[in-house]
Design an enzyme around this catalytic site. Structure first.
Site, PDB file in Angstrom:
ATOM      1  NE  ARG A 236      35.569  33.823  32.549  1.00  0.00           N
ATOM      2  CZ  ARG A 236      36.117  34.125  31.355  1.00  0.00           C
ATOM      3  NH1 ARG A 236      36.631  35.302  31.137  1.00  0.00           N
ATOM      4  NH2 ARG A 236      36.114  33.236  30.372  1.00  0.00           N
ATOM      5  CG  HIS A 284      33.682  39.588  29.343  1.00  0.00           C
ATOM      6  ND1 HIS A 284      33.269  38.659  30.270  1.00  0.00           N
ATOM      7  CD2 HIS A 284      34.707  39.002  28.681  1.00  0.00           C
ATOM      8  CE1 HIS A 284      34.011  37.567  30.161  1.00  0.00           C
ATOM      9  NE2 HIS A 284      34.892  37.764  29.195  1.00  0.00           N
TER      10      HIS A 284
HETATM   11  P1  NDP Z   1      46.279  29.829  31.339  1.00  0.00           P
HETATM   12  O1  NDP Z   1      45.633  28.577  31.798  1.00  0.00           O
HETATM   13  O2  NDP Z   1      47.247  29.760  30.210  1.00  0.00           O
HETATM   14  O3  NDP Z   1      47.041  30.517  32.555  1.00  0.00           O
HETATM   15  C1  NDP Z   1      46.504  30.562  33.833  1.00  0.00           C
HETATM   16  C2  NDP Z   1      47.565  31.076  34.791  1.00  0.00           C
HETATM   17  O4  NDP Z   1      46.948  31.267  36.076  1.00  0.00           O
HETATM   18  C3  NDP Z   1      48.706  30.072  34.985  1.00  0.00           C
HETATM   19  O5  NDP Z   1      49.935  30.758  35.116  1.00  0.00           O
HETATM   20  C4  NDP Z   1      48.333  29.407  36.305  1.00  0.00           C
HETATM   21  O6  NDP Z   1      49.425  28.914  37.077  1.00  0.00           O
HETATM   22  C5  NDP Z   1      47.708  30.572  37.051  1.00  0.00           C
HETATM   23  N1  NDP Z   1      46.863  30.085  38.144  1.00  0.00           N
HETATM   24  C6  NDP Z   1      45.779  29.280  38.067  1.00  0.00           C
HETATM   25  N2  NDP Z   1      45.311  29.013  39.297  1.00  0.00           N
HETATM   26  C7  NDP Z   1      46.125  29.647  40.166  1.00  0.00           C
HETATM   27  C8  NDP Z   1      46.190  29.743  41.578  1.00  0.00           C
HETATM   28  N3  NDP Z   1      45.294  29.116  42.369  1.00  0.00           N
HETATM   29  N4  NDP Z   1      47.183  30.461  42.130  1.00  0.00           N
HETATM   30  C9  NDP Z   1      48.093  31.086  41.360  1.00  0.00           C
HETATM   31  N5  NDP Z   1      48.108  31.033  40.011  1.00  0.00           N
HETATM   32  C10 NDP Z   1      47.126  30.329  39.426  1.00  0.00           C
HETATM   33  O7  NDP Z   1      45.093  30.847  30.996  1.00  0.00           O
HETATM   34  P2  NDP Z   1      45.115  32.063  29.955  1.00  0.00           P
HETATM   35  O8  NDP Z   1      46.315  32.882  30.257  1.00  0.00           O
HETATM   36  O9  NDP Z   1      44.912  31.582  28.579  1.00  0.00           O
HETATM   37  O10 NDP Z   1      43.778  32.836  30.378  1.00  0.00           O
HETATM   38  C11 NDP Z   1      43.615  33.328  31.677  1.00  0.00           C
HETATM   39  C12 NDP Z   1      42.185  33.786  31.872  1.00  0.00           C
HETATM   40  O11 NDP Z   1      41.937  34.998  31.173  1.00  0.00           O
HETATM   41  C13 NDP Z   1      41.096  32.850  31.338  1.00  0.00           C
HETATM   42  O12 NDP Z   1      40.878  31.769  32.210  1.00  0.00           O
HETATM   43  C14 NDP Z   1      39.904  33.767  31.251  1.00  0.00           C
HETATM   44  O13 NDP Z   1      39.187  33.732  32.461  1.00  0.00           O
HETATM   45  C15 NDP Z   1      40.527  35.162  31.074  1.00  0.00           C
HETATM   46  N6  NDP Z   1      40.195  35.721  29.766  1.00  0.00           N
HETATM   47  C16 NDP Z   1      39.438  36.864  29.742  1.00  0.00           C
HETATM   48  C17 NDP Z   1      39.114  37.442  28.560  1.00  0.00           C
HETATM   49  C18 NDP Z   1      38.392  38.741  28.507  1.00  0.00           C
HETATM   50  O14 NDP Z   1      37.958  39.169  27.428  1.00  0.00           O
HETATM   51  N7  NDP Z   1      38.223  39.426  29.628  1.00  0.00           N
HETATM   52  C19 NDP Z   1      39.511  36.839  27.271  1.00  0.00           C
HETATM   53  C20 NDP Z   1      40.337  35.662  27.412  1.00  0.00           C
HETATM   54  C21 NDP Z   1      40.650  35.128  28.623  1.00  0.00           C
HETATM   55  P3  NDP Z   1      50.401  27.763  36.522  1.00  0.00           P
HETATM   56  O15 NDP Z   1      51.225  28.455  35.441  1.00  0.00           O
HETATM   57  O16 NDP Z   1      51.209  27.389  37.687  1.00  0.00           O
HETATM   58  O17 NDP Z   1      49.509  26.684  35.978  1.00  0.00           O
HETATM   59  C1  OXD Z   2      37.502  34.107  27.159  1.00  0.00           C
HETATM   60  C2  OXD Z   2      36.669  35.321  27.242  1.00  0.00           C
HETATM   61  O1  OXD Z   2      37.623  33.384  28.142  1.00  0.00           O
HETATM   62  O2  OXD Z   2      36.339  35.909  26.185  1.00  0.00           O
HETATM   63  O3  OXD Z   2      38.071  33.865  26.070  1.00  0.00           O
HETATM   64  O4  OXD Z   2      36.325  35.751  28.342  1.00  0.00           O
END
Ligand code: NDP
Ligand code: OXD
Length: 321
Positions: A236, A284
């Site tokens: 993000r 994005h």
């Molecule tokens: P998940 O919820 O599966 O994974 C999030 C990961 O981030 C977990 O490993 C979590 O830790 C870690 N995390 C969260 N907070 C912290 C913190 N404070 N410190 C350290 N680690 C942290 O999310 P996804 O993998 O499904 O997606 C991740 C992000 O990708 C989405 O939230 C979205 O913003 C972005 N995204 C962007 C897209 C794009 O087109 N650019 C498309 C899809 C997604 P833990 O394992 O310990 O819970």
């Molecule tokens: C998502 C994105 O969060 O598209 O899936 O950014």
């Protein structure tokens, strides 16, 4: 009468989603906003809406929905809804093979592009210049992934298969075969100190906002085979301090970057980021939600929920992801 659905999207075509959902859940009323996320009909039509399918709707729209049973984010991230005042209904996000595969493709594409000097060779082609650069092997480069969730863990596995050394950082300790893992505040500095290419796949939460700042970027390994660290952000825009990224690129603290997400989207024309040749900007699109595919999961969830089964992929609102 079966409960009504509302598709509310801003920036994405609401009718593409509504049409697909109507086909998957015949006999239901599926309402849709216009592409500014606003429903043009009167409030009476919204009274029967139990399920909201949402991507970036305005607060006024949510305030009009009084009887929701569940809210489905049309993407993996939920910062777009958690930044609003939400009714007290379960919030569900997307975890889907198609979406994950797209993110894995983006991460592999950008990581390989930095490894194989894509930016330099494209420039040389424009100048008809035949000039060979030193080519480190993937096994000589360490990719550090921030966020080892659905996207991060799958990207890690793909990068391992390509031969990179991979490490990962998460909030809680995680195990991914072949990946050196670090967790929490105390794990961050050692994680960064051995990272050549930093891939950020964190969710945007109060804890992660602005985490990609100059202080952090200065902690990346500076002696790696790429001649300087590289940042890839597919998470993000709110995770990055763009002024700091510009400073890091200008001062050679970063050798390059691939940015898919921005503090303000679309990225304003006057952003200095557009001007860096060693930065790859995409609008994005790292992992786009395909209505054809994602609607199937949501329709299935609604049917299961109505049979009394629990909703999958529920968001912990306290945690913010
Ligand atoms: P998940 O919820 O599966 O994974 C999030 C990961 O981030 C977990 O490993 C979590 O830790 C870690 N995390 C969260 N907070 C912290 C913190 N404070 N410190 C350290 N680690 C942290 O999310 P996804 O993998 O499904 O997606 C991740 C992000 O990708 C989405 O939230 C979205 O913003 C972005 N995204 C962007 C897209 C794009 O087109 N650019 C498309 C899809 C997604 P833990 O394992 O310990 O819970
Ligand atoms: C998502 C994105 O969060 O598209 O899936 O950014």
């Amino acid at each position: 009468m079966k409960p009504t659905l509302l598709v509310a999207t801003k920036g994405w075509d609401p009718e593409a989603w509504a049409g697909r959902v109507r086909a998957l859940l015949p006999g239901r009323t599926v309402l849709a906003t216009t592409s500014d996320g606003v429903f043009r009909g009167d409030d009476a039509a919204l009274r029967d809406v139990r399920y909201l399918l949402v991507w970036k709707a305005p607060q006024e729209m949510l305030d009009r929905l009084k009887n929701l049973s569940a809210i489905f984010s049309l993407g993996a991230g939920v910062d777009h809804v958690l930044s609003l005042r939400l009714p007290d209904a379960p919030l569900v996000r997307i975890v889907d093979r198609d979406l994950t595969t797209r993110m894995v493709e983006y991460v592999a594409w950008q990581t390989l592009d930095h490894l194989r000097r894509g930016i330099a060779y494209r420039r040389q082609q424009r100048e008809s210049l035949w000039l060979e650069h030193e080519q480190p092997a993937a096994r000589e480069v360490t990719v550090g992934i921030m966020g080892l969730g659905e996207m991060g863990a799958n990207a890690a596995e793909a990068l391992l298969r390509l031969g990179f050394v991979v490490r990962g950082w998460s909030r809680n300790p995680r195990e991914v075969a072949g990946v050196e893992t670090f967790a929490g505040a105390e794990g961050l500095d050692p994680f960064l100190a051995g990272t050549d290419i930093l891939v950020c796949l964190l969710p945007l939460t109060p804890d992660t906002r602005g985490i990609l700042n100059l202080r952090l970027l200065k902690k990346l390994r500076r002696t790696g085979r790429l001649g300087g660290p590289v940042l890839i952000n597919g998470g993000r825009g709110g995770l990055q301090e763009e002024g700091d990224i510009v400073a890091a690129l200008s001062q050679g603290i970063l050798a390059g970057a691939s940015l898919d997400v921005f503090e303000q989207e679309p990225l304003p024309a006057e952003s200095p980021l557009w001007g860096f040749e060693n930065v790859t900007i995409t609008p994005h699109v790292a992992a786009v939600s395909d209505p054809e595919v994602i609607s199937v999961q949501i329709a299935g969830q609604i049917e299961a929920f109505e049979r009394g089964e629990p909703l999958r992929n529920r968001v912990d609102r306290e945690r913010g992801y």
